[in-house]
Design an enzyme around this catalytic site. Structure first.
Site, PDB file in Angstrom:
ATOM      1  N   ASP A 149       0.967  -0.924   0.248  1.00 46.13           N
ATOM      2  CA  ASP A 149       0.084  -0.276  -0.171  1.00 46.13           C
ATOM      3  C   ASP A 149       0.672   1.156  -0.130  1.00 46.13           C
ATOM      4  OD1 ASP A 149      -2.402   1.929   0.774  1.00 46.13           O
ATOM      5  OD2 ASP A 149      -1.675   2.111   2.513  1.00 46.13           O
ATOM      6  N   ASP A 193      -0.198   4.586   1.076  1.00 47.98           N
ATOM      7  CA  ASP A 193      -0.272   6.134   1.907  1.00 47.98           C
ATOM      8  C   ASP A 193       0.056   4.980   4.070  1.00 47.98           C
ATOM      9  OD1 ASP A 193      -1.282   9.117   1.429  1.00 47.98           O
ATOM     10  OD2 ASP A 193      -2.047   7.383  -0.526  1.00 47.98           O
TER      11      ASP A 193
END
Length: 224
Positions: free
Chosen positions: A10, A12
């Protein structure tokens, strides 16, 4: 031989600490509306949820509120203008990526951030030439927790998703990884939201610092 044929992250709250720039955009909007800035500690946990999370925390508005669209658009414009002022890779993450590259394990990014923001951000922090795949929230018809983005990343990278790992700091990351048949690693150092604690998400592994990823991803840890 390493267990994983590829590792996906991922963006953020997992790969990069983007919360400072997201919070700055939210607080610029808050001040513009005549309010005092919101404490960063209240904004950071919701940073992975983008405009919905930041506007909710800063203004108490949900997407159903009639004021939400205008606030969202202004927030996104402010964020786009200063997308990588304070954003950095998390401490230790560069070493993780270097270890994967040294081991010959391709890595990629799968985020719910739309391409309008993903592309310039990944370019700005110097990861675009290194990533085997960059999949944004609008690359496939469904964002996470649907497995489609992760399966697409595996296809781009030319690997079997069952031989991959996914690392994320949100429950939907773990749900998406499991649905795609990947080993899942919870990044408890990330933003992690305000719901169930990360220990309860059901990830196959949990790390509290990026450095803990290196043995998990390169030393032959068996996929589930």
């Amino acid at each position: 031989m390493p267990t994983f044929d590829a590792v996906f992250f991922d963006l953020d709250g997992t790969l990069a600490d983007t919360a400072p720039d997201l919070a700055a955009a939210a607080n610029r909007l808050v001040v513009e509306h005549g309010r005092p800035p919101v404490d960063y500690a209240l904004l950071r946990p919701v940073a992975s949820h983008g405009a919905r999370g930041l506007i909710g925390a800063a203004f108490g508005k949900t997407p159903d509120d009639p004021d939400f669209p205008a606030l969202r658009d202004a927030f996104l414009n402010y964020y786009e203008a200063d997308i990588a002022v304070q954003t950095r890779l998390f401490d230790g993450m560069e070493e993780v990526l270097a270890a994967l590259e040294s081991a010959g394990i391709p890595w990629g990014i799968v985020t719910n951030k739309i391409a309008r923001f993903t592309t310039p951000l990944v370019d700005a922090i110097g990861l675009a030439p290194r990533a085997a795949a960059v999949v944004s929230g609008d690359t496939t018809p469904y964002p996470k927790p649907h497995p489609a983005p992760l399966l697409h990343a595996a296809q781009i990278s030319g690997v079997d998703p069952l031989r991959c790992a996914y690392v994320g700091d949100d429950l939907r990351d773990i749900q998406a990884g499991k649905a795609a048949g990947m080993a899942t690693i919870t990044a408890a150092y990330g933003y992690c939201g305000e719901g169930e604690p990360p220990e309860r998400w059901g990830g196959d592994h949990l790390v509290r610092h990026p450095s803990e990823l290196i043995p998990l991803l390169t030393a032959g840890v068996a996929a589930p």
